[in-house]
Design a protein around this motif. Sequence first.
Motif, PDB file in Angstrom:
ATOM      1  N   LYS A  25       0.809  -1.224   0.000  1.00 39.16           N
ATOM      2  CA  LYS A  25       0.000   0.000   0.000  1.00 39.16           C
ATOM      3  C   LYS A  25       0.839   1.269   0.000  1.00 39.16           C
ATOM      4  O   LYS A  25       0.597   2.189  -0.763  1.00 39.16           O
ATOM      5  N   ASP A  26       1.800   1.345   0.837  1.00 39.28           N
ATOM      6  CA  ASP A  26       2.620   2.553   0.944  1.00 39.28           C
ATOM      7  C   ASP A  26       4.014   2.316   0.372  1.00 39.28           C
ATOM      8  O   ASP A  26       4.996   2.897   0.840  1.00 39.28           O
ATOM      9  N   CYS A  27       4.068   1.495  -0.651  1.00 37.12           N
ATOM     10  CA  CYS A  27       5.346   1.094  -1.249  1.00 37.12           C
ATOM     11  C   CYS A  27       6.199   2.304  -1.613  1.00 37.12           C
ATOM     12  O   CYS A  27       5.762   3.187  -2.346  1.00 37.12           O
ATOM     13  N   CYS A  28       7.375   2.317  -1.080  1.00 37.40           N
ATOM     14  CA  CYS A  28       8.401   3.296  -1.441  1.00 37.40           C
ATOM     15  C   CYS A  28       7.928   4.736  -1.282  1.00 37.40           C
ATOM     16  O   CYS A  28       8.329   5.622  -2.041  1.00 37.40           O
ATOM     17  N   ALA A  29       7.021   4.972  -0.333  1.00 35.06           N
ATOM     18  CA  ALA A  29       6.524   6.328  -0.035  1.00 35.06           C
ATOM     19  C   ALA A  29       5.984   7.029  -1.281  1.00 35.06           C
ATOM     20  O   ALA A  29       6.128   8.231  -1.443  1.00 35.06           O
TER      21      ALA A  29
ATOM     22  N   LEU B 267      10.658   3.460  -7.680  1.00 30.06           N
ATOM     23  CA  LEU B 267      11.255   2.487  -6.769  1.00 30.06           C
ATOM     24  C   LEU B 267      10.443   1.194  -6.717  1.00 30.06           C
ATOM     25  O   LEU B 267      10.986   0.122  -6.520  1.00 30.06           O
ATOM     26  N   CYS B 268       9.126   1.317  -6.896  1.00 27.66           N
ATOM     27  CA  CYS B 268       8.251   0.137  -6.858  1.00 27.66           C
ATOM     28  C   CYS B 268       8.172  -0.576  -8.204  1.00 27.66           C
ATOM     29  O   CYS B 268       7.748  -1.721  -8.267  1.00 27.66           O
ATOM     30  N   ALA B 269       8.554   0.091  -9.266  1.00 28.41           N
ATOM     31  CA  ALA B 269       8.406  -0.473 -10.610  1.00 28.41           C
ATOM     32  C   ALA B 269       9.037  -1.855 -10.762  1.00 28.41           C
ATOM     33  O   ALA B 269       8.408  -2.750 -11.332  1.00 28.41           O
ATOM     34  N   PRO B 270      10.259  -2.100 -10.266  1.00 24.07           N
ATOM     35  CA  PRO B 270      10.824  -3.449 -10.427  1.00 24.07           C
ATOM     36  C   PRO B 270       9.999  -4.529  -9.723  1.00 24.07           C
ATOM     37  O   PRO B 270       9.837  -5.630 -10.256  1.00 24.07           O
TER      38      PRO B 270
END
Length: 110
Positions: A89-93, A98-101
């Motif tokens: 839910k709060d991936c990588c702020a 940053l969450c793409a990979p």
Amino acid sequence: MENDSAIAALGALAQVTRLDVFRLLVRHEPDGMAAGEIARQLDVPQNTMSSHLGILARAGLVRAERHSRSIIYRANLDGLRALTLFLLKDCCAGSAELCAPLIAELAPCC
């Protein structure tokens, strides 16, 4: 999803037989499997398998449907989706790059 639901789901998967059951059921979507067949494939006694399936069901990770004399179990992919989204839910702020990979790694499986 609330913290308590996520903890129940993660706790249900934190046991080797239940993790094996869930992964087996995911592989057999959308048809599901009879409880006895799950027990046979994983070489687990049926009464023990019943307990494991109950824990997974209470955690919202599997669903059971009666078909005549058999109970067919299926992975609850909506429950898995809810758990995954809760964890991310709060991936990588909010930094999508940053969450793409991680998201790219999840996409090819389906």
